[in-house]
Design a protein around this motif. Structure first.
Motif, short mmCIF file in Angstrom:
data_model
loop_
_atom_site.label_atom_id
_atom_site.label_comp_id
_atom_site.label_asym_id
_atom_site.label_seq_id
_atom_site.Cartn_x
_atom_site.Cartn_y
_atom_site.Cartn_z
N LYS A 66 20.31 36.61 45.00
CA LYS A 66 20.89 37.15 46.23
C LYS A 66 19.82 37.32 47.31
O LYS A 66 20.07 37.05 48.49
CB LYS A 66 21.56 38.50 45.97
CG LYS A 66 22.82 38.40 45.14
CD LYS A 66 23.39 39.78 44.90
CE LYS A 66 24.59 39.74 44.01
NZ LYS A 66 25.13 41.08 43.75
N VAL A 69 18.83 33.90 49.10
CA VAL A 69 19.80 33.26 49.99
C VAL A 69 19.60 33.81 51.40
O VAL A 69 19.62 35.01 51.61
CB VAL A 69 21.24 33.52 49.51
CG1 VAL A 69 22.25 32.95 50.48
CG2 VAL A 69 21.45 32.94 48.12
N PRO A 70 19.39 32.91 52.39
CA PRO A 70 19.18 33.39 53.76
C PRO A 70 20.44 34.05 54.32
O PRO A 70 21.55 33.72 53.92
CB PRO A 70 18.83 32.12 54.54
CG PRO A 70 19.27 30.99 53.70
CD PRO A 70 19.30 31.46 52.29
N CYS A 71 20.22 34.95 55.26
CA CYS A 71 21.35 35.67 55.87
C CYS A 71 22.22 34.75 56.72
O CYS A 71 23.42 34.92 56.81
CB CYS A 71 20.83 36.82 56.74
SG CYS A 71 19.97 38.08 55.77
N SER A 72 21.60 33.76 57.35
CA SER A 72 22.37 32.80 58.15
C SER A 72 22.21 31.42 57.52
O SER A 72 21.20 31.11 56.90
CB SER A 72 21.86 32.79 59.59
OG SER A 72 20.53 32.34 59.63
N TRP A 73 23.22 30.60 57.69
CA TRP A 73 23.20 29.27 57.10
C TRP A 73 22.58 28.29 58.09
O TRP A 73 23.21 27.40 58.60
CB TRP A 73 24.59 28.85 56.68
CG TRP A 73 25.07 29.67 55.54
CD1 TRP A 73 25.94 30.72 55.61
CD2 TRP A 73 24.68 29.55 54.18
NE1 TRP A 73 26.11 31.26 54.36
CE2 TRP A 73 25.34 30.56 53.47
CE3 TRP A 73 23.83 28.72 53.48
CZ2 TRP A 73 25.20 30.75 52.10
CZ3 TRP A 73 23.68 28.90 52.12
CH2 TRP A 73 24.35 29.89 51.45
N ASN A 74 21.31 28.48 58.34
CA ASN A 74 20.53 27.63 59.23
C ASN A 74 19.99 26.46 58.39
O ASN A 74 19.21 26.69 57.47
CB ASN A 74 19.40 28.44 59.87
CG ASN A 74 18.55 27.62 60.80
OD1 ASN A 74 18.74 26.43 60.95
ND2 ASN A 74 17.61 28.29 61.44
N PRO A 75 20.33 25.21 58.68
CA PRO A 75 19.87 24.09 57.87
C PRO A 75 18.35 24.01 57.76
O PRO A 75 17.83 23.68 56.70
CB PRO A 75 20.44 22.85 58.60
CG PRO A 75 21.63 23.37 59.33
CD PRO A 75 21.28 24.78 59.72
N LEU A 78 17.29 26.58 55.26
CA LEU A 78 17.68 26.19 53.91
C LEU A 78 16.78 25.09 53.37
O LEU A 78 16.50 25.03 52.17
CB LEU A 78 19.13 25.70 53.90
CG LEU A 78 20.19 26.79 54.11
CD1 LEU A 78 21.56 26.15 54.22
CD2 LEU A 78 20.15 27.77 52.96
#
Length: 80
Positions: A66, A69-75, A78
């Protein structure tokens, strides 16, 4: 016909399965195929090779996963 076929596969509903679509060469939307088909027939034996049963269980992510996993789904984030 698809309802009958689904009952034999222990499924509910009238939406055809992929196996049904393949057997009768159905490639369009199921409602369109059903409207344009007047009759279908099949003759054969179905041999069950295996049964798949899934048990439900409460699966949770570990805390270290947990945190990773980054807070925002920024490619770009990631990819790092």
């Amino acid at each position: 016909m698809s309802e009958h076929f689904n009952k034999q596969l222990s499924l509910s509903g009238k939406i055809p399965t992929g196996q049904f679509n393949f057997m009768f060469n159905m490639k369009k939307c199921w409602a369109t195929d059903a409207a344009s088909t007047k009759n279908l027939a099949y003759d054969g034996w179905f041999i069950t090779l295996y049964n798949v049963e899934l048990d439900r269980s409460n699966i949770s992510l570990s805390e270290h996963v947990k945190k990773e996993v980054p807070c925002s789904w920024n490619p770009a984030a990631l990819a790092e």
